[in-house]
Design a protein around this motif. Sequence first.
Motif, PDB file in Angstrom:
ATOM      1  N   LEU A   1       0.738  -2.935   3.704  1.00 24.65           N
ATOM      2  CA  LEU A   1       2.000  -2.494   3.121  1.00 24.65           C
ATOM      3  C   LEU A   1       3.091  -3.540   3.340  1.00 24.65           C
TER       4      LEU A   1
ATOM      5  N   ARG B   1      -3.485  -0.550   7.060  1.00 22.42           N
ATOM      6  CA  ARG B   1      -2.721  -0.127   5.890  1.00 22.42           C
ATOM      7  C   ARG B   1      -1.243  -0.506   6.013  1.00 22.42           C
TER       8      ARG B   1
ATOM      9  N   ALA C   1       2.954   4.651 -11.464  1.00 25.82           N
ATOM     10  CA  ALA C   1       3.776   4.858 -10.270  1.00 25.82           C
ATOM     11  C   ALA C   1       5.193   5.287 -10.656  1.00 25.82           C
TER      12      ALA C   1
ATOM     13  N   GLN D   1       0.942   8.130   2.927  1.00 25.80           N
ATOM     14  CA  GLN D   1      -0.377   7.896   2.334  1.00 25.80           C
ATOM     15  C   GLN D   1      -1.212   6.970   3.214  1.00 25.80           C
TER      16      GLN D   1
ATOM     17  N   ARG E   1       4.516   6.001   0.745  1.00 25.55           N
ATOM     18  CA  ARG E   1       3.480   5.008   1.032  1.00 25.55           C
ATOM     19  C   ARG E   1       3.053   5.060   2.495  1.00 25.55           C
TER      20      ARG E   1
ATOM     21  N   PRO F   1      10.190   5.613  -2.274  1.00 23.92           N
ATOM     22  CA  PRO F   1       8.738   5.467  -2.318  1.00 23.92           C
ATOM     23  C   PRO F   1       8.112   4.956  -1.021  1.00 23.92           C
TER      24      PRO F   1
ATOM     25  N   SER G   1       4.986  -5.746   0.422  1.00 23.04           N
ATOM     26  CA  SER G   1       6.429  -5.540   0.263  1.00 23.04           C
ATOM     27  C   SER G   1       7.112  -6.713  -0.431  1.00 23.04           C
TER      28      SER G   1
ATOM     29  N   GLU H   1      -4.388   3.556  -2.007  1.00 21.24           N
ATOM     30  CA  GLU H   1      -3.683   4.477  -1.115  1.00 21.24           C
ATOM     31  C   GLU H   1      -2.221   4.097  -0.915  1.00 21.24           C
ATOM     32  N   LEU H   2      -1.894   2.830  -1.071  1.00 26.59           N
ATOM     33  CA  LEU H   2      -0.527   2.372  -0.844  1.00 26.59           C
ATOM     34  C   LEU H   2       0.322   2.330  -2.100  1.00 26.59           C
ATOM     35  N   ASP H   3      -0.290   2.628  -3.226  1.00 24.01           N
ATOM     36  CA  ASP H   3       0.460   2.681  -4.477  1.00 24.01           C
ATOM     37  C   ASP H   3       0.778   4.141  -4.782  1.00 24.01           C
ATOM     38  N   LEU H   4       1.760   4.370  -5.599  1.00 25.12           N
ATOM     39  CA  LEU H   4       2.120   5.734  -5.959  1.00 25.12           C
ATOM     40  C   LEU H   4       1.300   6.194  -7.151  1.00 25.12           C
TER      41      LEU H   4
ATOM     42  N   PHE I   1       6.493  -3.786  -5.874  1.00 25.11           N
ATOM     43  CA  PHE I   1       6.727  -2.937  -4.709  1.00 25.11           C
ATOM     44  C   PHE I   1       8.066  -2.211  -4.825  1.00 25.11           C
TER      45      PHE I   1
END
Length: 148
Positions: free
Chosen positions: A35, A31, A51, A99, A96, A92, A39, A140-143, A44
């Motif tokens: 991420l 993850r 988000a 999460q 991330r 954020p 980026s 999972e890596l997005d808001l 992002f």
Amino acid sequence: MANDTDNAPATGRRTLRIWSWGIFVLAVFLRLLALYGLSHAPSFRTLVLDAQDYHERAIQLLQGLPSPSLFWQPVLYPAFLSLVYDVFGAHPLAARIIQAMIGGLTAGLTLRLGHRIFGLRTGIVAGMVVAAWAPLMLYELDLVADGV
């Protein structure tokens, strides 16, 4: 005199613990690697759609401002974000990373559940699938509330 079967349950628990931690570390590593790859994407740094909305609601909750449209989407996710922002600052990236850790925990717990129901081998496979499933990582890596 104790025989080798007395150590079998302890050895099994230790093996399960090692595999659980291994899957957790693998999932978090994947993850965080994803991420890093994300980026460089335009969305992002500039949050869009849901988000952005969740981020703004979390800021409003953190500042104690009333939001007339607070309940039009799930309210617990902005509350989670506001807690993260309160501890780590309103960035954020912190959310991330947390999460990503929760995703690792999900993979480790999936291994344990699979082990409990079907056996260790099935639990390991299930944990690895959850650890490496790319669409799950992206959520999972997005808001967004879907990933957590």
